[in-house]
Enzyme design. Sequence first.
Site, PDB file in Angstrom:
ATOM      1  N   ASP A 255       0.865  -1.180   0.000  1.00  0.00           N
ATOM      2  CA  ASP A 255       0.000   0.000   0.000  1.00  0.00           C
ATOM      3  C   ASP A 255       0.905   1.234   0.000  1.00  0.00           C
ATOM      4  O   ASP A 255       1.714   1.406   0.906  1.00  0.00           O
ATOM      5  CB  ASP A 255      -0.892  -0.039   1.253  1.00  0.00           C
TER       6      ASP A 255
ATOM      7  N   ASP B 151      -3.316   7.205  -3.624  1.00  0.00           N
ATOM      8  CA  ASP B 151      -3.185   6.137  -2.633  1.00  0.00           C
ATOM      9  C   ASP B 151      -3.659   4.863  -3.326  1.00  0.00           C
ATOM     10  O   ASP B 151      -4.774   4.825  -3.863  1.00  0.00           O
ATOM     11  CB  ASP B 151      -4.080   6.524  -1.439  1.00  0.00           C
TER      12      ASP B 151
HETATM   13 CO    CO Z   1      -5.887   4.458   1.619  1.00  0.00          CO
END
Ligand code: CO
Length: 332
Positions: free
Chosen positions: A107, A118
Site C-alpha cells: 500500500d 493512494d
Molecule cells: Co488508503
Amino acid sequence: MRIIINNYINHSKYVYIIKFFKKGDNMIECYLKAGEIVSDVRKEASKMIKEGTLVLDLVEFVESEIRKKGAGIAFPCNVSINEIAAHYTSPFKDEKRICAGDLVKLDLGAEVNGYIADSAVTIMADGENLKEDFSDDVLNRNAEIIEASAAGLDAAIATVRDGVEVYKIGEAISEAIKGYQLNPISNLTGHSLEKYNLHAGLSIPNINNHDTTRLEECQVIAIEPFATDGVGWVNDSPGAYIFSFISDKPFRLKNTVKVLKNIEKNYPYLPFSGRWLTKDFKPARAYSALKQLSEAMAIYPYSPLKEKTGCWVSQKEHTVIVEKEGCSVTTL
Ligand code: CO
C-alpha cells in the site's frame, strides 16, 4: 486513520475552483501526476514480492522511487503480510523477509503539491517450493481471497458518481466479496482525500453502513476493500511503526523535545515512519522519544491491524475523482 484538519480547501466546488485559479496549482493535473507515479512504482515494486525479499528493501525501494519521480511520500510504504491487514512498515534495520506463499499487501501513496494518490495491491509471493509446500486447495483459496478484494473494488468503482450515497459503495463491495464466500473487513474503510490530508473526513465503507452521505463531483476518494476468510474484523496488534503529528506539547527530556520539533517541521500533516527519524537521531533515541510522544498523544501511533481470527487478508485500492456520470481512476 486520524483526520487532520485542513482548511485549505473545503468541499464546496465553487471554493475548489476559486482556490484552483488563485493558487495556480493545477489540482486535477497534480492528482493525475501523483496517480501515475503511484501506479508506476506499484507495478515496479510488485516484481520484488517473492520469497526471500527483505521487507525493508521493498519499502525503501518504493519510497525512493516516489521521490525520484518528483513526488513526495504521502505515507510510509505499508507492507502487511497474511493476517496483518494494514499499517505495517519496516522499523529501522528490519530483518523480516517475505516467504513463499505469503499474501503480501503493498500500500503506497505519493503527493504532488499536496494532492495525494493512494493505491494498494495484494500479491501471493512466489517461491521455489511453493507447489510442494502448499496444497492446491490452499493456493486456490489464497488466489480467491486476492480476487475477491479486486472484484469488490471493481464493483465499487462502477457505483461511484456524483450524488451516490456512500452506503451503496459499501454494499457493492460487500456483495462482490460475499460472492466468493468470503467476508469484507467491516472496520476498515476507504477515505476522502484533500490537499495534504490523507483522511479528509468522509469514510468509504466496505459494507452497507447505512451512511446516506452523497458523493459530490470533484471529490477525490480512495476506495480500499479488504477480503478475508476470517470474520472480517481487525484489532490493533503490538508495536507501531507509523505515526502522525498531533500537537506540540512540553516535555522535560531534551531528546524528546528535539524529536518532536523535527517531526513538526518535517511531517506536520502526513504520516511518517520511525525509520525516517533515524537519519537525524540515533535509533534508540528516536524510538524512546516516539514511545513517550505516543503515550502523551503528541503523536498518534498506528498499530499494525490484525484479522481477529488470524485468517489471511487481501486488499486492493485505487484513488478516484468523482464525476457527474462516473469517476476517473488516477492510479490504474
Ligand atoms: Co488508503
